[in-house]
Motif scaffolding. Structure first.
Motif, short mmCIF file in Angstrom:
data_model
loop_
_atom_site.label_atom_id
_atom_site.label_comp_id
_atom_site.label_asym_id
_atom_site.label_seq_id
_atom_site.Cartn_x
_atom_site.Cartn_y
_atom_site.Cartn_z
N GLU A 49 -6.56 0.90 -10.60
CA GLU A 49 -6.42 -0.28 -9.55
C GLU A 49 -5.67 -1.51 -10.02
O GLU A 49 -5.02 -2.03 -9.18
N THR A 84 -2.87 -3.13 -7.96
CA THR A 84 -2.84 -4.26 -7.47
C THR A 84 -1.75 -5.21 -7.69
O THR A 84 -1.17 -5.79 -6.88
N ILE A 129 -9.67 -1.34 0.53
CA ILE A 129 -8.67 -0.45 1.02
C ILE A 129 -7.82 -1.21 2.13
O ILE A 129 -6.91 -0.47 2.46
N HIS A 136 -2.56 0.87 0.38
CA HIS A 136 -3.56 1.25 -0.70
C HIS A 136 -3.48 2.66 -0.62
O HIS A 136 -3.16 3.38 0.21
#
Length: 297
Positions: free
Chosen positions: A115, A119, A246, A251
């Protein structure tokens, strides 16, 4: 000059309070350092335990397949009438056991690590799109060399560009960004693992994609599809995202779904992500032109 005219300054010895304060600060630093060391070691131990637990699942599956294979092979010896079937079943079980055992992953990447990597990229893309004054529309365009690409238009009225026009599209009627989609690589992996061909009807395709999302990639705990083929809409409710919120640009979860619909239906797909309700965390809506999409049988 007399000794009375000059006063010799003597060094001031630290007071008891200052000494106690310095001792307390030193003790606190040592305690914090010890706690950090303990937490670091505990984190390492938990990661190793997680890897061992995942590996044990694969190994247990391999043992189960081997047991089925051995029992079936012995059954072929004891029951001559069903020998062909049992021997074939035994060979399949043993072969599957060998594959499962030797293909057991030796390393797992934690979801929070993935993640953080996503990001950083998403933040950069969002900043570029904002700087260029692009819209919030997300269009996934089927490609010739990749399953689909992400198109972010600048104008309300736009023409979908050719999939090789990017990454910066300067044509007046399709000005914007045309980027590699996060879900494209996932879809390639999914396509190799799926049983049979990729469906071209919306309902069957949605079933394949949601299964891949949950079972193959484990990106979500649950994904349920609501299809309206006549209206050209698929809404997938997502629960338990492994990669956080999301609704960020491209995403992995909505990107994989949109790429899948664009590739399977062979036409552009617009994407919208909204917060869910008490039944799901998020709602991912993909739309396409129903007049050119294959109909469900």
């Amino acid at each position: 000059m007399s000794s009375n005219d000059v006063e010799m300054a003597e060094p001031r010895s630290p007071t008891t309070n200052e000494t106690d304060s310095e001792t307390t600060d030193s003790d606190e630093q040592l305690e914090l350092a010890a706690q950090v060391e303990v937490l670091t070691e505990e984190n390492r131990r938990l990661r190793e335990e997680y890897v061992r637990a995942r590996q044990s699942r694969y190994q247990a599956t391999a043992l189960g397949l081997a047991a089925v294979g051995i029992i079936a092979a012995l059954g072929g010896v004891l029951f001559p009438d069903a020998r062909d079937v049992l021997v074939a079943l035994g060979a399949t079980g043993l072969f599957g056991a060998v594959l499962t055992y030797y293909l057991t992953p030796s390393q797992f990447v934690a979801a929070d690590v993935g993640e953080r990597v996503y990001t950083a990229g998403a933040t950069n893309v969002a900043a570029i799109a904002d700087e260029l004054g692009l819209r919030d529309d997300r269009v996934y365009v089927p490609g010739k060399t990749v399953p689909a690409r992400l198109y972010v238009p600048q104008n309300t009225a736009y023409s979908v560009p050719d999939d090789e026009a990017g990454p910066i599209v300067v044509d007046d009627d399709s000005r914007g960004l045309l980027l590699e989609a996060t879900g494209a690589e996932l879809f390639d992996e999914f396509e190799q693992a799926v049983t049979g061909a990729i469906a071209t009807e919306p309902a069957a395709l949605a079933s394949q994609l949601t299964d891949g999302l949950v079972e193959q990639f484990e990106l979500a705990q649950r994904a349920d599809a609501d299809i309206d083929a006549a209206d050209g809409r698929a809404t997938i409710s997502i629960t338990g995202s492994a990669f956080g919120d999301i609704d960020r640009i491209d995403h992995p979860i909505p990107s994989f779904l949109a790429v899948g619909f664009a590739a399977g239906l062979d036409q552009p797909v617009t994407l919208e992500v909204t917060p869910g309700d008490d039944r799901a965390d998020w709602l991912v809506t993909c739309r396409w032109n129903p007049e050119t999409a294959p109909e469900d049988e």
